[in-house]
Motif scaffolding. Structure first.
Motif, PDB file in Angstrom:
ATOM      1  N   LEU A 456       0.818  -1.213   0.000  1.00  0.00           N
ATOM      2  CA  LEU A 456       0.000   0.000   0.000  1.00  0.00           C
ATOM      3  C   LEU A 456       0.857   1.271   0.000  1.00  0.00           C
ATOM      4  O   LEU A 456       0.525   2.265  -0.633  1.00  0.00           O
ATOM      5  N   PHE A 457       1.958   1.224   0.735  1.00  0.00           N
ATOM      6  CA  PHE A 457       2.838   2.390   0.880  1.00  0.00           C
ATOM      7  C   PHE A 457       4.280   1.990   0.534  1.00  0.00           C
ATOM      8  O   PHE A 457       5.128   1.846   1.426  1.00  0.00           O
ATOM      9  N   PRO A 458       4.572   1.770  -0.749  1.00  0.00           N
ATOM     10  CA  PRO A 458       5.901   1.281  -1.124  1.00  0.00           C
ATOM     11  C   PRO A 458       7.042   2.244  -0.784  1.00  0.00           C
ATOM     12  O   PRO A 458       8.176   1.823  -0.611  1.00  0.00           O
ATOM     13  N   ASP A 459       6.745   3.541  -0.695  1.00  0.00           N
ATOM     14  CA  ASP A 459       7.792   4.529  -0.397  1.00  0.00           C
ATOM     15  C   ASP A 459       7.783   4.953   1.064  1.00  0.00           C
ATOM     16  O   ASP A 459       8.355   5.987   1.421  1.00  0.00           O
ATOM     17  N   PHE A 460       7.103   4.183   1.916  1.00  0.00           N
ATOM     18  CA  PHE A 460       6.938   4.600   3.309  1.00  0.00           C
ATOM     19  C   PHE A 460       8.277   4.769   4.027  1.00  0.00           C
ATOM     20  O   PHE A 460       8.524   5.771   4.684  1.00  0.00           O
ATOM     21  N   ILE A 461       9.179   3.784   3.899  1.00  0.00           N
ATOM     22  CA  ILE A 461      10.448   3.823   4.640  1.00  0.00           C
ATOM     23  C   ILE A 461      11.278   5.026   4.191  1.00  0.00           C
ATOM     24  O   ILE A 461      11.828   5.778   5.009  1.00  0.00           O
ATOM     25  N   ASP A 528       7.222  19.544  16.213  1.00  0.00           N
ATOM     26  CA  ASP A 528       5.890  20.079  16.496  1.00  0.00           C
ATOM     27  C   ASP A 528       4.811  19.526  15.571  1.00  0.00           C
ATOM     28  O   ASP A 528       3.619  19.716  15.834  1.00  0.00           O
ATOM     29  N   SER A 529       5.205  18.886  14.492  1.00  0.00           N
ATOM     30  CA  SER A 529       4.205  18.386  13.530  1.00  0.00           C
ATOM     31  C   SER A 529       4.577  17.008  13.003  1.00  0.00           C
ATOM     32  O   SER A 529       4.273  16.687  11.856  1.00  0.00           O
ATOM     33  N   PHE A 530       5.236  16.219  13.836  1.00  0.00           N
ATOM     34  CA  PHE A 530       5.736  14.926  13.370  1.00  0.00           C
ATOM     35  C   PHE A 530       4.596  14.003  12.924  1.00  0.00           C
ATOM     36  O   PHE A 530       4.650  13.399  11.847  1.00  0.00           O
ATOM     37  N   GLU A 531       3.538  13.887  13.778  1.00  0.00           N
ATOM     38  CA  GLU A 531       2.432  12.984  13.428  1.00  0.00           C
ATOM     39  C   GLU A 531       1.751  13.423  12.132  1.00  0.00           C
ATOM     40  O   GLU A 531       1.372  12.603  11.300  1.00  0.00           O
ATOM     41  N   GLN A 532       1.602  14.748  11.957  1.00  0.00           N
ATOM     42  CA  GLN A 532       0.982  15.253  10.737  1.00  0.00           C
ATOM     43  C   GLN A 532       1.806  14.877   9.504  1.00  0.00           C
ATOM     44  O   GLN A 532       1.261  14.490   8.468  1.00  0.00           O
ATOM     45  N   LYS A 533       3.145  14.983   9.619  1.00  0.00           N
ATOM     46  CA  LYS A 533       4.019  14.625   8.503  1.00  0.00           C
ATOM     47  C   LYS A 533       3.916  13.142   8.168  1.00  0.00           C
ATOM     48  O   LYS A 533       3.967  12.750   6.996  1.00  0.00           O
ATOM     49  N   VAL A 534       3.762  12.314   9.192  1.00  0.00           N
ATOM     50  CA  VAL A 534       3.605  10.867   8.947  1.00  0.00           C
ATOM     51  C   VAL A 534       2.315  10.611   8.170  1.00  0.00           C
ATOM     52  O   VAL A 534       2.286   9.831   7.221  1.00  0.00           O
ATOM     53  N   MET A 535       1.227  11.316   8.572  1.00  0.00           N
ATOM     54  CA  MET A 535      -0.059  11.119   7.903  1.00  0.00           C
ATOM     55  C   MET A 535      -0.054  11.648   6.467  1.00  0.00           C
ATOM     56  O   MET A 535      -0.886  11.265   5.656  1.00  0.00           O
ATOM     57  N   GLU A 536       0.923  12.517   6.131  1.00  0.00           N
ATOM     58  CA  GLU A 536       1.001  13.064   4.775  1.00  0.00           C
ATOM     59  C   GLU A 536       1.760  12.141   3.814  1.00  0.00           C
ATOM     60  O   GLU A 536       1.838  12.422   2.620  1.00  0.00           O
ATOM     61  N   ILE A 537       2.332  11.064   4.325  1.00  0.00           N
ATOM     62  CA  ILE A 537       3.019  10.106   3.449  1.00  0.00           C
ATOM     63  C   ILE A 537       1.988   9.476   2.525  1.00  0.00           C
ATOM     64  O   ILE A 537       0.985   8.926   2.979  1.00  0.00           O
ATOM     65  N   LYS A 538       2.215   9.558   1.230  1.00  0.00           N
ATOM     66  CA  LYS A 538       1.232   9.141   0.242  1.00  0.00           C
ATOM     67  C   LYS A 538       1.232   7.618   0.080  1.00  0.00           C
ATOM     68  O   LYS A 538       2.229   6.943   0.276  1.00  0.00           O
TER      69      LYS A 538
END
Length: 540
Positions: A456-461, A528-538
């Motif tokens: 689902l998220f091949p570029d996640f790492i 300050d926005s780490f979780e938000q950046k994780v959720m932005e991973i396509k």
């Protein structure tokens, strides 16, 4: 609690009382759209006051955490939840989860049940109907105190009413409404007669039974005889608007809807329906400009709160209003061009109409730009929904495959065990059981989870590592697809953000999950926005 905090809380309660008093005192006959427009201009000021109250409550929570009293920490988290519950879904859910975890930790079943009732409410407000139903079904109402029993039945009733509105299918609506009414009648058994709660349920029962005159009288009695908080006042006035609309009194329907919208703005309520309904009413009357203005504010509120069903409802009417507005501009242009051709002989008049034409063309261009922007917003919403559906489908398939495989293993183990016992081969059975490795099964489970997630998220790492300085990036061991740290945030990206659920799945302690999250966040480039950046991973 120090003097500053006490004074702040007293000031807040006094302001709330004065707000309610001034709202009730408002002359309904003098209300107009201009009153609402003034409040919309000042809405940021009300939101700032809301944020100030939240910051005070957060400071109070920090002080109580230092003292280490779990009961007071539970209450402080619950206060923050109450402040957030109609303002921002994810923050409300975060503090409610903290309260629920504390109730579990101190083994207080009453506090746990209270937290779960609120969890049902917040999930319902966000449009997560199945999750709300699952949460409410866990609760045993016979074990609740009277106040919680009332809230339990009232919340459950609202779930069925919202399902009826959301499904919009008469085959199911009647059954949902009947169940909701039955639950409201149960709620009446758990509150004093002629109390505010009594009239809250009674008025809604009459409304859902389509007893319009009875519902009108009940809601007016509720408003006039009790000091309702801003949220309840907005609910009551919005309901009266609906009743007057069904009775054919458009003037009162509009004025009460304006009153509800003003109440929502003053209390910085983002989980609302009044502005959306006003936009729809204006659209039906042909006032497209104001309808478009209100529906965009309603969409902004829904996006801020993250109410999925509200976003869907608004997204369905926004393109219609935009298209109608564009069509109206085009019709004006056509009329102007015809007028220019007919009056071409008169130079002065021709120049006047040319100027008007350019003005209309400019409006058309602006309208197209606005339409393009809103289409882009809709595209993002649709992509988000598509991603969510794809994730659900893939993990349902994964869950079914794993479950089927596990049942097969259990069946095989059962048959072998029965055979060994019947043939009295206990030594062989013992040897077989020793050879079975739960650890290897868990490793295999994690490996399959990693495979599905990385499909689902091949570029996640790679995307995850970009959130850290080079010397802090995660390196996987040979044959590892994900490690525990990456797996925690893989679950987070899938929407599983309850730390206890993550700990149970990964077979680690809750403190380990907190430790990993804190360490990763503090070492990232986006503290300050780490979780938000994780959720932005396509996804792709």
């Amino acid at each position: 609690m120090d003097a500053k905090t006490k004074i702040s809380k007293i000031y807040f309660l006094l302001s709330l009382f004065l707000f309610c008093t001034s709202t009730y005192a408002q002359d309904i006959d003098s209300l107009s759209y201009s009153d609402l427009d003034k409040m919309i201009i000042e809405r940021e000021q009300f939101e700032k006051k809301k944020d100030q109250r939240i910051n005070l409550l957060k400071e109070d929570l920090e002080r109580k955490q230092l003292l280490g009293d779990s009961t007071n920490i539970y209450k402080a988290n619950l206060e923050l939840f109450k402040e957030y519950k109609s303002y921002k879904y994810d923050s409300a859910y975060y503090f409610l989860t903290n309260a629920k975890d504390l109730a579990i930790a101190i083994k207080d079943s009453s506090k746990l049940a209270h937290s779960r009732i609120n969890e049902g409410f917040i999930l319902l407000s966000a449009g997560l109907f199945k999750e709300a139903a699952d949460t409410l079904q866990i609760i045993r109402p016979e074990t609740l105190i009277e106040e919680d029993k009332y809230q339990y039945y009232y919340t459950y009733a609202r779930l069925y009413f919202d399902l009826a509105d959301y499904n919009d299918d008469k085959r199911f609506q009647i059954d949902y409404v009947r169940k909701g009414i039955a639950l409201l009648k149960e709620s009446l058994k758990n509150c004093p007669p002629n109390s505010s709660r009594y009239w809250q349920s009674t008025s809604l029962i009459k409304l859902k039974e389509q007893n319009w005159k009875g519902a009108e009288a009940a809601y007016l009695k509720w408003i006039e005889n009790f000091d309702l908080n801003p949220n309840l006042y907005a609910i009551a006035t919005s309901s009266l608007s609906y009743i007057y609309d069904r009775l054919g009194n458009d003037n009162l329907a509009t004025k009460y809807l304006i009153l509800a919208a003003i109440s929502d703005i003053k209390s910085a309520t983002k989980e609302n329906t009044a502005l959306r309904n006003l936009a729809n009413k204006l659209f039906q009357k042909g006032n497209l400009k104001k309808a478009n203005h209100y529906v965009k504010i309603a969409l902004d509120d829904a996006n801020f709160y993250d109410a999925r069903h509200r976003k869907n409802q608004i997204s369905s009417i926004l393109p219609i209003i935009e298209s109608a507005q564009l069509l109206k501009v085009e019709q004006k242009n056509k009329s102007l061009r015809t007028t220019v051709y007919l009056l071409a002989i008169l130079t002065l008049i021709t120049l006047i109409f040319i100027g008007l034409t350019f003005k209309q063309l400019k409006e058309k261009k602006i309208a197209r730009k606005e339409l393009a922007k809103n289409n882009e917003r809709l595209k993002k919403v649709n992509l988000s929904l598509l991603e969510s559906d794809t994730i659900k489908q893939d993990y349902i398939t994964y869950f079914l495959r794993i479950t089927s495989h596990l049942i097969g293993k259990i069946e095989s183990l059962q048959k072998t065990t029965i055979l060994k016992i019947q043939t009295k081969k206990a030594d062989e059975l013992l040897k077989m059981m020793k050879n079975y490795s739960v650890k290897q099964e868990r490793v295999a489970l994690f490996h399959q989870f990693d495979e599905v997630f990385l499909q689902l998220f091949p570029d996640f790492i790679e995307s995850f590592n970009k959130l850290f300085p080079e010397d802090q990036q995660r390196q996987l061991k040979k044959e590892e697809l994900l490690n525990t740290e990456l797996r925690i945030f893989a679950l987070y990206r899938l929407g599983i953000q309850d730390n206890k659920q993550i700990a149970d799945f990964l077979d680690v302690s809750l403190s380990t999950v907190y430790s990993y999250k804190t360490r990763l966040k503090s070492s990232s480039n986006y503290r300050d926005s780490f979780e938000q950046k994780v959720m932005e991973i396509k996804r792709l």
